[in-house]
Design a protein around this motif. Structure first.
Motif, PDB file in Angstrom:
ATOM      1  N   CYS A  30      27.639  31.043  32.695  1.00 52.87           N
ATOM      2  CA  CYS A  30      27.098  32.072  31.802  1.00 52.87           C
ATOM      3  C   CYS A  30      25.591  31.895  31.638  1.00 52.87           C
ATOM      4  N   GLN A  31      25.168  30.663  31.418  1.00 52.78           N
ATOM      5  CA  GLN A  31      23.747  30.407  31.225  1.00 52.78           C
ATOM      6  C   GLN A  31      22.949  30.658  32.504  1.00 52.78           C
ATOM      7  N   ALA A  32      23.551  30.384  33.654  1.00 49.20           N
ATOM      8  CA  ALA A  32      22.874  30.649  34.920  1.00 49.20           C
ATOM      9  C   ALA A  32      22.668  32.147  35.125  1.00 49.20           C
ATOM     10  N   TYR A  33      23.678  32.956  34.794  1.00 46.21           N
ATOM     11  CA  TYR A  33      23.536  34.406  34.930  1.00 46.21           C
ATOM     12  C   TYR A  33      22.534  34.961  33.924  1.00 46.21           C
ATOM     13  N   ALA A  34      22.470  34.359  32.751  1.00 48.55           N
ATOM     14  CA  ALA A  34      21.470  34.780  31.770  1.00 48.55           C
ATOM     15  C   ALA A  34      20.066  34.442  32.258  1.00 48.55           C
ATOM     16  N   GLU A  35      19.889  33.246  32.785  1.00 51.47           N
ATOM     17  CA  GLU A  35      18.566  32.781  33.225  1.00 51.47           C
ATOM     18  C   GLU A  35      18.067  33.537  34.448  1.00 51.47           C
ATOM     19  N   ASN A  36      18.959  33.787  35.400  1.00 53.08           N
ATOM     20  CA  ASN A  36      18.533  34.360  36.674  1.00 53.08           C
ATOM     21  C   ASN A  36      18.557  35.887  36.719  1.00 53.08           C
ATOM     22  N   PHE A  37      19.455  36.496  35.941  1.00 48.87           N
ATOM     23  CA  PHE A  37      19.625  37.939  36.037  1.00 48.87           C
ATOM     24  C   PHE A  37      19.406  38.665  34.708  1.00 48.87           C
ATOM     25  N   GLY A  38      19.080  37.925  33.656  1.00 52.45           N
ATOM     26  CA  GLY A  38      18.818  38.554  32.371  1.00 52.45           C
ATOM     27  C   GLY A  38      20.052  39.077  31.663  1.00 52.45           C
ATOM     28  N   ARG A  45      25.902  41.147  15.323  1.00 51.64           N
ATOM     29  CA  ARG A  45      24.536  40.629  15.149  1.00 51.64           C
ATOM     30  C   ARG A  45      23.940  40.273  16.509  1.00 51.64           C
ATOM     31  N   ARG A  46      24.062  41.182  17.454  1.00 55.53           N
ATOM     32  CA  ARG A  46      23.548  40.954  18.801  1.00 55.53           C
ATOM     33  C   ARG A  46      22.077  40.570  18.786  1.00 55.53           C
ATOM     34  N   ASP A  47      21.327  41.084  17.801  1.00 51.81           N
ATOM     35  CA  ASP A  47      19.889  40.826  17.737  1.00 51.81           C
ATOM     36  C   ASP A  47      19.568  39.345  17.599  1.00 51.81           C
ATOM     37  N   VAL A  48      20.489  38.586  17.003  1.00 55.68           N
ATOM     38  CA  VAL A  48      20.240  37.150  16.838  1.00 55.68           C
ATOM     39  C   VAL A  48      21.187  36.283  17.658  1.00 55.68           C
ATOM     40  N   SER A  49      22.278  36.872  18.173  1.00 55.02           N
ATOM     41  CA  SER A  49      23.271  36.030  18.856  1.00 55.02           C
ATOM     42  C   SER A  49      23.027  35.888  20.353  1.00 55.02           C
ATOM     43  N   VAL A  50      22.353  36.854  20.975  1.00 52.69           N
ATOM     44  CA  VAL A  50      22.127  36.781  22.426  1.00 52.69           C
ATOM     45  C   VAL A  50      21.288  35.556  22.769  1.00 52.69           C
ATOM     46  N   GLY A  51      21.747  34.836  23.780  1.00 48.21           N
ATOM     47  CA  GLY A  51      21.049  33.634  24.217  1.00 48.21           C
ATOM     48  C   GLY A  51      21.394  32.391  23.422  1.00 48.21           C
ATOM     49  N   GLN A  52      22.333  32.504  22.497  1.00 47.05           N
ATOM     50  CA  GLN A  52      22.666  31.402  21.610  1.00 47.05           C
ATOM     51  C   GLN A  52      24.070  30.857  21.868  1.00 47.05           C
ATOM     52  N   VAL A  53      24.280  29.622  21.421  1.00 49.60           N
ATOM     53  CA  VAL A  53      25.591  28.974  21.399  1.00 49.60           C
ATOM     54  C   VAL A  53      25.935  28.696  19.946  1.00 49.60           C
ATOM     55  N   PHE A  54      27.163  29.030  19.544  1.00 53.85           N
ATOM     56  CA  PHE A  54      27.575  28.816  18.156  1.00 53.85           C
ATOM     57  C   PHE A  54      28.906  28.078  18.098  1.00 53.85           C
ATOM     58  N   ASN A  55      29.001  27.133  17.172  1.00 58.42           N
ATOM     59  CA  ASN A  55      30.300  26.569  16.790  1.00 58.42           C
ATOM     60  C   ASN A  55      30.971  27.523  15.818  1.00 58.42           C
ATOM     61  N   ILE A  56      32.248  27.850  16.075  1.00 56.81           N
ATOM     62  CA  ILE A  56      33.030  28.685  15.170  1.00 56.81           C
ATOM     63  C   ILE A  56      34.234  27.858  14.725  1.00 56.81           C
ATOM     64  N   GLY A  57      34.205  27.415  13.487  1.00 55.55           N
ATOM     65  CA  GLY A  57      35.269  26.545  13.000  1.00 55.55           C
ATOM     66  C   GLY A  57      35.522  26.741  11.528  1.00 55.55           C
ATOM     67  N   GLY A  58      36.489  25.981  11.026  1.00 53.83           N
ATOM     68  CA  GLY A  58      36.797  25.994   9.604  1.00 53.83           C
ATOM     69  C   GLY A  58      36.067  24.873   8.894  1.00 53.83           C
TER      70      GLY A  58
END
Length: 316
Positions: free
Chosen positions: A158-166, A229-242
């Motif tokens: 995923c990160q490679a496709y983001a870096e190379n192809f936007g 919240r695409r404006d802040v989530s694109v390009g990010q990694v998030f933990n989703i937990g309790g």
């Protein structure tokens, strides 16, 4: 109205996500291959509330082999939940995990790139952290099972496709999701089923392994926030937990109280590749997305217990 492609739509998390997207007025294209990790009728039952909904369509296809361009051409956003799950089986069937978790992800990413998908939300796992998943998203990544290794490889793709192809990518690492429709191979489902049937429960290890469990509604809330919240989530990694950490022994004690039945317990060796402790550090998701889990472990287990009691015939 956004058109959302959801892979793994017949699964535990996927089916709940589809329902909530439709409830918010979005069109959903569901995809699932019904790989026989657990019985197909259980997955079909997960889709029962979706079939016939005007905003829902479903395609049974395999991401590893199907032509994905037509599906991606229809969609604005992809939620990629499809994966081969489970720790123990990944030691025995690595080829399947490699193809389902790596090859399928690469093919979907490539189709998404070519068809101009606006947002690719990739669902990953706390297993990428390794034996102790207790830090934030910048913690070292050292998976100790083939499952975790293939899921980390998918993240890197995923990160490679983001870096190379936007490609606009968001990665969400889920922590120990439970609740109604939980897969039958997962711990809480097994515990409840065996308590209700008065069967012997084998605990792997001493029962002091702990998890910060995530109730399914809270998990889906986190996924939807990353989407909204695409404006802040694109390009990010998030933990989703309790937010509530409990051990296996504590969970069994709660289930005994809620069910009014005393579980019969024995102990076996720890499972290879299992995590000893997971505590989701969700500060980043709280700050950027406004994520806030609200369901405590007791209320969540009560809901799962009620669902399994009502669906015992489906689990047989």
């Amino acid at each position: 109205m956004t058109t959302c492609l959801v892979t793994g739509a017949a699964g535990f998390v996927g089916s709940h996500l589809c329902e909530q997207l439709i409830a918010r007025g979005h069109r959903v294209i569901g995809v699932d291959a019904f790989i026989p990790y657990y019985p197909r009728p259980l997955k079909e039952h997960n889709l029962a509330h979706l079939q016939g909904a005007p905003l829902f369509s479903f395609h049974e296809l395999d991401l590893r082999t199907a032509d994905l361009a037509p599906l991606c051409r229809e969609a604005d956003v992809i939620f990629h939940l499809a994966a081969m799950a489970g720790l123990l089986r990944s030691w025995r069937e690595f080829d399947t995990y490699m193809s389902c978790n790596i090859l399928a992800t690469q093919r979907l990413l490539d189709a998404a790139r070519q068809e101009g998908i606006e947002h690719f939300i990739h669902i990953s796992t706390s297993s990428v952290y390794g034996r102790f998943a207790t830090g934030d998203e910048e913690s070292p990544l050292a998976p100790i099972s083939p499952y975790g290794i293939t899921k980390l490889a998918a993240e890197h793709l995923c990160q490679a496709y983001a870096e190379n192809f936007g490609l606009a990518v968001t990665i969400l690492r889920l922590f120990s999701v439970y609740g109604p429709r939980q897969r039958p191979d997962m711990g809480y489902n097994i515990f409840i089923r065996k308590i209700l049937n008065d069967e012997l429960i084998t605990i792997d290890g001493d029962g002091n392994d702990s998890r910060s469990n995530t109730f399914i509604a809270d998990c889906v809330q986190g996924i939807l926030l990353a989407f909204e919240r695409r404006d802040v989530s694109v390009g990010q990694v998030f933990n989703i937990g309790g937010g509530e950490e409990v051990s296996v022994n504590q969970v069994l004690a709660i289930l005994a109280e809620l069910s009014g039945r005393q579980p019969r317990i024995t102990h076996g060796p720890p499972r290879p590749g299992d995590q000893r402790r997971t505590v989701a550090d969700i500060r980043k998701a709280q700050q950027l997305l406004g994520y806030q889990p609200t369901t405590g472990i007791r209320d969540g287990l009560r809901a799962q217990l009620a669902w399994q009691r009502a669906n015992m015939h489906q689990e047989r």
